[in-house]
Design a protein around this motif. Structure first.
Motif, PDB file in Angstrom:
ATOM      1  N   ALA A  74       0.827  -1.202   0.000  1.00 31.06           N
ATOM      2  CA  ALA A  74       0.000   0.000   0.000  1.00 31.06           C
ATOM      3  C   ALA A  74       0.859   1.248   0.000  1.00 31.06           C
ATOM      4  O   ALA A  74       1.952   1.262   0.563  1.00 31.06           O
ATOM      5  N   CYS A 285      -4.155   7.419  -6.258  1.00 29.04           N
ATOM      6  CA  CYS A 285      -3.116   6.634  -6.926  1.00 29.04           C
ATOM      7  C   CYS A 285      -3.394   5.149  -6.766  1.00 29.04           C
ATOM      8  O   CYS A 285      -4.124   4.752  -5.879  1.00 29.04           O
ATOM      9  N   PRO A 286      -2.740   4.322  -7.582  1.00 32.39           N
ATOM     10  CA  PRO A 286      -2.892   2.888  -7.368  1.00 32.39           C
ATOM     11  C   PRO A 286      -2.299   2.484  -6.027  1.00 32.39           C
ATOM     12  O   PRO A 286      -1.255   2.987  -5.630  1.00 32.39           O
ATOM     13  N   GLY A 287      -2.974   1.617  -5.350  1.00 31.91           N
ATOM     14  CA  GLY A 287      -2.471   1.120  -4.078  1.00 31.91           C
ATOM     15  C   GLY A 287      -2.620   2.087  -2.931  1.00 31.91           C
ATOM     16  O   GLY A 287      -1.932   1.982  -1.937  1.00 31.91           O
ATOM     17  N   CYS A 288      -3.496   3.051  -3.065  1.00 30.32           N
ATOM     18  CA  CYS A 288      -3.638   4.044  -2.004  1.00 30.32           C
ATOM     19  C   CYS A 288      -5.106   4.364  -1.801  1.00 30.32           C
ATOM     20  O   CYS A 288      -5.831   4.572  -2.763  1.00 30.32           O
ATOM     21  N   ASN A 289      -5.501   4.417  -0.550  1.00 30.66           N
ATOM     22  CA  ASN A 289      -6.918   4.684  -0.313  1.00 30.66           C
ATOM     23  C   ASN A 289      -7.197   6.138   0.026  1.00 30.66           C
ATOM     24  O   ASN A 289      -8.313   6.508   0.317  1.00 30.66           O
ATOM     25  N   THR A 290      -6.170   6.966  -0.004  1.00 28.10           N
ATOM     26  CA  THR A 290      -6.394   8.384   0.253  1.00 28.10           C
ATOM     27  C   THR A 290      -6.871   9.058  -1.032  1.00 28.10           C
ATOM     28  O   THR A 290      -6.313   8.827  -2.094  1.00 28.10           O
TER      29      THR A 290
END
Lengths: 695, 183
Positions: A74, A285-290
């Motif tokens: 992540a 962004c990919p891999g980010c939940n923000t």
């Protein structure tokens, strides 16, 4: 040979002069130099000698991916672009520029850990890379086009799933503030790398990768991700202190952290029409939940849809408010964001954040990397009568309007009139104004304005920062509110570090992080503060080498500390755990710190070789020492800061900012020590004084 | 669901141009399906990574059984696209070896790997774009969402509440439905 985890295994080298494409094994550099900024720094050391200028064909443009990029870890979306940067003044040297988005993923899936571009093509070309095959193609049809047009054209030619890095007209015209646009509306913004790419006659790099990256323990990665996400997300019903107001976590979706900042007060989804937009929706962004980006589409121009980062969407709001009155509607702001992206200019360098309540002489405690920028400086110069409509040709009376915006941006991108002056970069344009009589008798004041702006501009300075750069150096990341200066300020003032999205980030968590409460004392400038600075060095190095988005790892860290959770993992950071899961070796924070120390020393050696004499990198502008608190006390006493700096050097094993031979050898950098000594740099820790090294 | 309608019509057109006749098959409905709330999807790809890590043991965008509609944020309409476990699964219908079966427990349409010959008919016949059935180039086998045996990793990984696992023991009317009268 053991299975290669985490890395792709090859580095692509493209020589545009001779049109030769080769591959070198990553094992030459990895895992010793970790990846991202560290990997690129080592390539820089090996290949870019001090004599090479930033815009020379011999300069290398290095796109490096991080160790954790594309492993499913992540927050590991960023990738790094490194070259000798034209934006740095007075001497060009290394500058790592960070971009978010899927660019790094695509490089790794195409089978490369890094791409090195060198030489200069005879005529405009672009690079097309697909799954381990690269070719240089003619870019006559792309030259002169904006970044979005270039991207669309490449998609038409090679399929919609590619990722492209391209330059706009600004990069072609070698404007110092130019960017390399990647993914969608994200870019290698700082450092002036658009100009480097333009100087190589390279219009774009298009990549399509369909490969995969092997990891040691996939299940563990998902567990760590889950944990980090839990720590970083506002849970339903939970209250959090965000940007000066308390918000309650909603049932769904988890409150987007940036929402409050992206939009004028109280804006909610569903107010699109009022803002002149057709639609907006959250993005990241990919891999980010923000959710740090918003996708928008303008009502009258459906072609110009795209995503914008929080900062970008704020840049023009103040001027808009000033000119049109009332609440900023966001109309100008989006046009501005689109225009700068399309033309390929670093929007933070040519814009303003004054509306966020930072007057030109704002204090450095401003939150979130917010800084006054180049346009604020020029605006102040206009107010002081240095810049006028006559000598600049800019409609200053319409400052804040769309007309001014267009005029100003186009002039820079195409180097017309006064735009040609600004396009020299902040430092040289300031110098130019000071040297030319047409700018009136008060033009000498530009030096003060410049210092004021760029001493405190923090991350967004986009050039050699004259603030505290110890170790963190010339680095850059998309949003790094905790650049050392900000952190120091916050510690010393014991005030809340108003990072946008943290949970009640008062000094308690800072103390917890640094493991000492002495830093709370406003008058204490001793060893613990120097240690805190070192923690920041490693922290930033970690963000740029593993390429973990420092904003988000910060977020997890602060929230973890603030929650006072008994965490399962050794670090609230998550990175050593991610590291262990990806590479299959048990790694602790200390192990990683040792690696980062090597890289900090290597970068330091690069600066010295490129001509920054010992201590010169750590020097402040005088403005910093004049800084006073509201009560009238000097915030940064000169002698105390000097003393702090020497303590810092001592802890690092340096003499006057120069790493000692013993330190370099301990870190496995014997060849670096040898070369520095061959140049005449004194690497002895005990003897010698300042200035007796470097021919 | 106007989008779906358009997709269906297009697919029918494609099928008429290329009529390789295979009689339609009737299979039991799937008991579960992964649904997407497009408003809340930020295209963060947590689901994509979770899928490839769980099922293939590697991180990959290509080998994930859940895909994004577009690879770039430049396209406004973008969201995660899971396999819909169609009522009339075209992949199952056109598989020459009968490798695609209906899982007894979840009702998911699954691939029995040992029977897959890697002809990619299923990928071609998937009515959706991007195809929800993928092809593993290394193994030369098709791969497809099996709902992780009733506990989808992508749904667990979604932090925006955009993905959900919807179940109905009586079967879910979902995905591609063969228009009446067509063969």
């Amino acid at each position: 040979m053991a299975e290669q985890y985490g890395y792709a295994g090859k580095i692509l080298r493209v020589d545009l002069t001779d049109k030769i494409i080769t591959e070198i094994p990553s094992a030459d550099y990895l895992p010793k130099y970790v990846g991202g900024r560290g990997l690129a720094a080592r390539i820089y050391w090996d290949e870019i000698t001090p004599k090479i200028g930033a815009l020379d064909p011999e300069n290398r443009l290095i796109f490096a991916t991080g160790a954790l990029t594309a492993t499913g870890a992540a927050y590991a979306a960023p990738s790094v672009c490194v070259a000798k940067a034209p934006c740095i003044y007075p001497t060009s040297t290394i500058y790592p520029s960070i971009a978010l988005g899927r660019w790094g993923y695509e490089i790794k899936f195409a089978g490369y850990d890094a791409i090195i571009v060198q030489g200069k093509a005879e005529k405009p070309v672009y690079l097309w890379i697909r799954d381990g095959h690269a070719e240089i193609r003619d870019a006559a049809s792309l030259w002169g086009k904006t970044t979005s047009q270039t991207r669309m054209k490449l998609m038409q030619m090679h399929g919609k799933n590619l990722q492209a890095a391209c330059i706009g007209p600004a990069g072609e015209n070698l404007v110092i503030q130019s960017i390399i646009a990647v993914d969608c509306n994200t870019a290698f913004a700082h450092g002036g790398f658009g100009a480097v790419m333009g100087s190589k006659n390279l219009k774009a790099i298009a990549i399509r990768g369909t490969g995969s990256i092997k990891v040691a323990n996939p299940k563990r990665i998902l567990e760590v991700n889950e944990h980090m996400r839990k720590v970083a997300t506002i849970l339903p019903g939970e209250t959090r202190f965000v940007g000066g107001k308390t918000i309650v976590g909603k049932h769904r979706p988890p409150a987007p952290f940036f929402w409050q900042y992206m939009w004028p007060k109280g804006t909610k989804m569903g107010r699109e029409q009022e803002l002149g937009l057709v639609k907006m929706s959250p993005s990241g962004c990919p891999g980010c939940n923000t959710i740090c980006k918003t996708k928008v589409r303008l009502a009258d121009n459906a072609v110009h849809s795209g995503s914008f980062e929080c900062g970008e969407s704020l840049l023009w709001a103040g001027q808009e408010q000033e000119y049109y009155g009332g609440r900023p509607a966001g109309r100008v702001l989006y046009e501005f964001a689109i225009l700068t992206d399309d033309l390929g200019i670093d929007s933070s360098l040519v814009s303003s954040m004054a509306w966020m309540g930072f007057p030109v002489d704002y204090g450095p405690e401003a939150p979130g990397g917010g800084s006054i920028m180049h346009l604020d400086m020029l605006r102040e110069a206009h107010k002081r009568g240095i810049l006028t409509e006559e000598n600049t040709g800019l409609p200053w009376s319409k400052y804040g309007s769309q007309e001014f915006l267009r005029e100003y941006t186009y002039k820079i991108a195409y180097r017309e009139g006064f735009g040609n002056v600004i396009a020299k970069g902040p430092a040289l344009s300031t110098k130019y104004i000071m040297e030319h009589e047409e700018f009136g008798p008060r033009r000498r004041e530009m030096e003060y304005l410049y210092q004021k702006t760029y001493t405190k501009a923090g991350q967004f300075g986009g050039m050699r920062r004259h603030a505290i750069v110890w170790g963190k150096g010339l680095g850059d990341c998309a949003v790094s509110p905790m650049c050392t200066l900000f952190a120091l300020q916050s510690i010393k003032r014991g005030k809340e570090l108003e990072v946008m999205n943290n949970a009640r980030a008062d000094s308690a968590w800072l103390i917890k992080w640094y493991g000492t409460d002495k830093i709370k004392d406003n008058t204490y400038w001793g060893e613990d503060v120097a240690k805190a600075v070192i923690i920041h060095d490693y922290y930033h190095m970690e963000g740029d080498c593993a390429t973990v988005c420092s904003f988000n790892s910060e977020l997890t860290l602060m929230r973890g500390l603030a929650l006072e959770e008994e965490l399962t993992w050794g670090s609230v950071h998550g990175t050593p755990e991610q590291w262990s899961a990806v590479f299959g070796e048990d790694v602790t924070q200390e192990d990683l710190m040792k690696q980062y120390e090597r890289l900090v020393n290597l970068e330091r050696a690069i600066w010295i070789r490129d001509g920054y004499l010992e201590g010169a990198v750590d020097a402040f502008h005088d403005v910093i020492y004049q800084e006073k608190s509201k009560a009238g006390d000097v915030l940064f006493p000169r002698e105390k800061l000097d003393n702090l700096l020497s303590i810092y050097y001592q802890l690092r094993g340096w003499r006057d900012g120069v790493p000692s031979r013993a330190k370099l050898e301990e870190l496995g950098l014997k060849d670096v020590a040898d070369e520095l000594e061959r140049m005449g740099v004194n690497l002895d820790l005990t003897i010698g004084g300042i200035g007796d090294s470097i021919p | 669901m106007s989008d779906k309608k358009i997709e269906t019509e297009e697919v029918n057109k494609k099928r008429l141009i290329k009529p390789a006749f295979v009689p339609p098959v009737r299979v039991p409905l799937s008991k579960g399906v992964i649904i997407v709330d497009e408003e809340h999807c930020t295209c963060c790809m947590h689901c994509v990574h979770a899928c490839s890590l769980t099922n293939e043991g590697v991180c990959s965008h290509e080998l994930a059984r859940i895909q994004l509609a577009e690879s770039t944020n430049y396209i406004f309409e973008n969201s995660a696209k899971p396999c819909l476990q169609c009522v009339d699964p075209q992949c199952l219908r056109y598989c020459p070896t009968g490798a695609i079966k209906v899982d007894a427990a979840t009702g998911a349409r699954i691939i029995e790997e040992k029977f897959c010959i890697g002809c990619q008919n299923c990928v071609e016949k998937c009515p959706y774009d991007p195809p929800r059935i993928r092809f593993n180039k290394e193994k030369k086998k098709a791969i497809k969402c099996d709902l992780c045996g009733g506990d989808p990793a992508c749904v667990k990984a979604c932090s925006h509440g955009a993905l959900a696992y919807f179940t109905d023991p009586n079967g879910v009317q979902t995905g591609y439905i063969q228009p009446k009268g067509s063969v």
